[in-house]
Design a protein around this motif. Sequence first.
Motif, PDB file in Angstrom:
ATOM      1  N   PRO A 177       0.817  -1.213   0.000  1.00  0.00           N
ATOM      2  CA  PRO A 177       0.000   0.000   0.000  1.00  0.00           C
ATOM      3  C   PRO A 177       0.849   1.261   0.000  1.00  0.00           C
ATOM      4  N   CYS A 178       0.281   2.341  -0.495  1.00  0.00           N
ATOM      5  CA  CYS A 178       0.931   3.646  -0.454  1.00  0.00           C
ATOM      6  C   CYS A 178      -0.152   4.715  -0.518  1.00  0.00           C
ATOM      7  N   GLU A 179       0.234   5.925  -0.154  1.00  0.00           N
ATOM      8  CA  GLU A 179      -0.703   7.046  -0.195  1.00  0.00           C
ATOM      9  C   GLU A 179      -0.554   7.782  -1.516  1.00  0.00           C
ATOM     10  N   ILE A 180      -1.677   8.053  -2.153  1.00  0.00           N
ATOM     11  CA  ILE A 180      -1.723   8.810  -3.406  1.00  0.00           C
ATOM     12  C   ILE A 180      -2.517  10.085  -3.159  1.00  0.00           C
ATOM     13  N   GLY A 181      -2.074  11.175  -3.761  1.00  0.00           N
ATOM     14  CA  GLY A 181      -2.773  12.443  -3.566  1.00  0.00           C
ATOM     15  C   GLY A 181      -2.383  13.103  -2.261  1.00  0.00           C
ATOM     16  N   THR A 182      -3.076  14.188  -1.940  1.00  0.00           N
ATOM     17  CA  THR A 182      -2.754  14.948  -0.739  1.00  0.00           C
ATOM     18  C   THR A 182      -4.013  15.539  -0.116  1.00  0.00           C
ATOM     19  N   SER A 183      -3.990  15.622   1.185  1.00  0.00           N
ATOM     20  CA  SER A 183      -5.015  16.370   1.914  1.00  0.00           C
ATOM     21  C   SER A 183      -4.380  17.502   2.702  1.00  0.00           C
ATOM     22  N   ALA A 184      -3.040  17.612   2.645  1.00  0.00           N
ATOM     23  CA  ALA A 184      -2.321  18.543   3.491  1.00  0.00           C
ATOM     24  C   ALA A 184      -1.676  19.696   2.747  1.00  0.00           C
ATOM     25  N   SER A 185      -1.390  19.540   1.464  1.00  0.00           N
ATOM     26  CA  SER A 185      -0.702  20.592   0.728  1.00  0.00           C
ATOM     27  C   SER A 185      -1.634  21.785   0.526  1.00  0.00           C
ATOM     28  N   ALA A 186      -1.265  22.928   1.072  1.00  0.00           N
ATOM     29  CA  ALA A 186      -2.183  24.071   1.139  1.00  0.00           C
ATOM     30  C   ALA A 186      -2.627  24.553  -0.238  1.00  0.00           C
ATOM     31  N   TRP A 187      -1.745  24.491  -1.235  1.00  0.00           N
ATOM     32  CA  TRP A 187      -2.067  25.038  -2.547  1.00  0.00           C
ATOM     33  C   TRP A 187      -2.380  23.963  -3.577  1.00  0.00           C
ATOM     34  N   ALA A 188      -2.570  22.732  -3.144  1.00  0.00           N
ATOM     35  CA  ALA A 188      -2.894  21.663  -4.086  1.00  0.00           C
ATOM     36  C   ALA A 188      -4.259  21.910  -4.703  1.00  0.00           C
ATOM     37  N   TYR A 189      -4.412  21.485  -5.947  1.00  0.00           N
ATOM     38  CA  TYR A 189      -5.689  21.624  -6.646  1.00  0.00           C
ATOM     39  C   TYR A 189      -6.676  20.555  -6.190  1.00  0.00           C
ATOM     40  N   ASP A 190      -7.937  20.777  -6.549  1.00  0.00           N
ATOM     41  CA  ASP A 190      -8.983  19.845  -6.121  1.00  0.00           C
ATOM     42  C   ASP A 190      -8.752  18.434  -6.640  1.00  0.00           C
ATOM     43  N   ASN A 191      -8.213  18.302  -7.865  1.00  0.00           N
ATOM     44  CA  ASN A 191      -8.036  16.966  -8.431  1.00  0.00           C
ATOM     45  C   ASN A 191      -6.920  16.170  -7.761  1.00  0.00           C
ATOM     46  N   GLU A 192      -6.084  16.828  -6.955  1.00  0.00           N
ATOM     47  CA  GLU A 192      -5.048  16.122  -6.191  1.00  0.00           C
ATOM     48  C   GLU A 192      -5.581  15.593  -4.859  1.00  0.00           C
ATOM     49  N   ARG A 193      -6.790  15.975  -4.501  1.00  0.00           N
ATOM     50  CA  ARG A 193      -7.358  15.666  -3.194  1.00  0.00           C
ATOM     51  C   ARG A 193      -8.500  14.655  -3.316  1.00  0.00           C
ATOM     52  N   PRO A 194      -8.785  13.948  -2.243  1.00  0.00           N
ATOM     53  CA  PRO A 194      -8.027  13.837  -1.002  1.00  0.00           C
ATOM     54  C   PRO A 194      -6.973  12.748  -1.097  1.00  0.00           C
ATOM     55  N   ALA A 195      -6.060  12.720  -0.111  1.00  0.00           N
ATOM     56  CA  ALA A 195      -5.117  11.618  -0.010  1.00  0.00           C
ATOM     57  C   ALA A 195      -5.891  10.326   0.230  1.00  0.00           C
ATOM     58  N   HIS A 196      -5.438   9.250  -0.380  1.00  0.00           N
ATOM     59  CA  HIS A 196      -6.118   7.968  -0.218  1.00  0.00           C
ATOM     60  C   HIS A 196      -5.121   6.839  -0.432  1.00  0.00           C
ATOM     61  N   GLN A 197      -5.421   5.695   0.123  1.00  0.00           N
ATOM     62  CA  GLN A 197      -4.545   4.541   0.048  1.00  0.00           C
ATOM     63  C   GLN A 197      -4.858   3.705  -1.192  1.00  0.00           C
ATOM     64  N   VAL A 198      -3.812   3.241  -1.852  1.00  0.00           N
ATOM     65  CA  VAL A 198      -3.952   2.241  -2.910  1.00  0.00           C
ATOM     66  C   VAL A 198      -2.968   1.120  -2.613  1.00  0.00           C
ATOM     67  N   ASP A 199      -3.299  -0.056  -3.036  1.00  0.00           N
ATOM     68  CA  ASP A 199      -2.437  -1.218  -2.820  1.00  0.00           C
ATOM     69  C   ASP A 199      -2.048  -1.751  -4.192  1.00  0.00           C
ATOM     70  N   LEU A 200      -0.773  -1.658  -4.528  1.00  0.00           N
ATOM     71  CA  LEU A 200      -0.307  -2.006  -5.867  1.00  0.00           C
ATOM     72  C   LEU A 200       0.591  -3.237  -5.823  1.00  0.00           C
ATOM     73  N   PRO A 201       0.480  -4.100  -6.809  1.00  0.00           N
ATOM     74  CA  PRO A 201       1.465  -5.181  -6.934  1.00  0.00           C
ATOM     75  C   PRO A 201       2.819  -4.605  -7.319  1.00  0.00           C
ATOM     76  N   ALA A 202       3.873  -5.386  -7.155  1.00  0.00           N
ATOM     77  CA  ALA A 202       5.204  -4.946  -7.540  1.00  0.00           C
ATOM     78  C   ALA A 202       5.259  -4.697  -9.047  1.00  0.00           C
ATOM     79  N   PHE A 203       6.085  -3.757  -9.457  1.00  0.00           N
ATOM     80  CA  PHE A 203       6.266  -3.467 -10.879  1.00  0.00           C
ATOM     81  C   PHE A 203       7.651  -2.887 -11.102  1.00  0.00           C
ATOM     82  N   TRP A 204       8.081  -2.923 -12.349  1.00  0.00           N
ATOM     83  CA  TRP A 204       9.319  -2.287 -12.779  1.00  0.00           C
ATOM     84  C   TRP A 204       8.974  -1.004 -13.519  1.00  0.00           C
ATOM     85  N   ILE A 205       9.829  -0.003 -13.348  1.00  0.00           N
ATOM     86  CA  ILE A 205       9.652   1.259 -14.073  1.00  0.00           C
ATOM     87  C   ILE A 205      11.010   1.755 -14.536  1.00  0.00           C
ATOM     88  N   ASP A 206      11.041   2.419 -15.689  1.00  0.00           N
ATOM     89  CA  ASP A 206      12.303   2.912 -16.231  1.00  0.00           C
ATOM     90  C   ASP A 206      12.991   3.855 -15.249  1.00  0.00           C
TER      91      ASP A 206
END
Length: 433
Positions: A177-206
């Motif tokens: 699991p990890c947190e995506i988005g934010t509920s704390a950043s004062a100037w964050a836009y609406d589409n960045e909110r709210p912070a929420h948990q997602v659970d992702l399988p392992a992956f490779w990235i460049d």
Amino acid sequence: MSGVKARIAAELVAGRGRSLRYTDVDDETLLRQHSPLMSPLVWDLAHVGNYEEQWVLRRAGGLAALRPDIDAMYDAFAHPRAERPALPLLPPAEARRYIAGVRDRTLDVLDHMDLSDPHPLRADGYVFGLVLQHEQQHAETMLATLQLSRLPGLVRDGALPSGRARGHDQVLVPAGPCEIGTSASAWAYDNERPAHQVDLPAFWIDRFPVTNEAYEEFVEHGGYDDPRWWTVDGWRWRCARRVAAPLFWIKDGGRWWRLRFGRHEPVPPREPVQHVSWYEADAYARWAGRRLPTEAEWEKACAFDPRTGQALRYPWGDGDPGPRQANLGHRASRPAPAGAFPAGASPCGAEQMIGDVWEWTASWFAPYPGFTGFPYREYSEVFFGRTHRVLRGGSWATHPAAVRATFRNWDLPVRRQIFAGFRCARDVTRDEL
């Protein structure tokens, strides 16, 4: 003026200086529409002032309207870009006077505003962050317009650190699991909110964004001529537009060249590729046996610290971007070579996730669970759905005030005039578990 207010004022002044530099050209260049995809530069110039007047002076400051007669003309939703040259736009000199008058009043409103006021526009100076980020976003749009103008000598260049000779390796992002988005950043836009948990399988990235030399292999091996690598819509677009390489690439004498702000130059092999559409990025990933990351995967690779289980503001931590960490704010008019910013690496080892090029993701632009539109529907909500793809990370043209690990950009999958590239991901195989 308090320290917080002084910093806001300084950011506002710097942002306005950038807008004025990009419009310090002759009137004919300002008034001309260089592409139907973009507004005349003089429209952008007055638009940032009108937006500021409406939000800071009228709505947050409670002042009387200065120019209510021009509100509709500078409403981005009332007039598509292709129509704007026919509008009775403010002439360049009048546009500059207008935005200067708005800014003088904005600084007065800032000086007198109580930033502890719970009103959502005033709390923590949200309205100033709104107009500051908006103007910096339009500055990047102005740069895209200047690139499309193909006129030389209008945009400065600069020096960048050299890259490190590395292969196109990938880094592992562990499952969990990890947190995506934010509920704390004062100037964050609406589409960045709210912070929420997602659970992702392992992956490779460049480790790095896909470079020009890697993308050239796709071009030279017939990637644009093979429908196997393209979605149905992507192949239809590629054929209709006869697209055969990234925008601004030209082949001459057996060598690929590019047009960059009116200058022809060889395509630099180690720079991240830019000016590619989502369709092109997706086709390359399929050709390479990989895929585009989802935006949740992208954000986890960018900012999740498995040692603490917490999300960071940037890959390197919570401190503001510096010159050793990222290529932002138009320090040069191009991406830096791959490997130029090891100090900006994320906890998983991915580099250059902030700056250089916006990175296409596999995700459609959609609201997060618990989304609440603020301060107006037209910023995010009207774009949700299966029409716009999400981009992340910012580009060399993005100002540091207008990007963070949670920041979400979006555009139509056909768009290539933006400073966009990508990196690939792939699933972890059973043998790698």
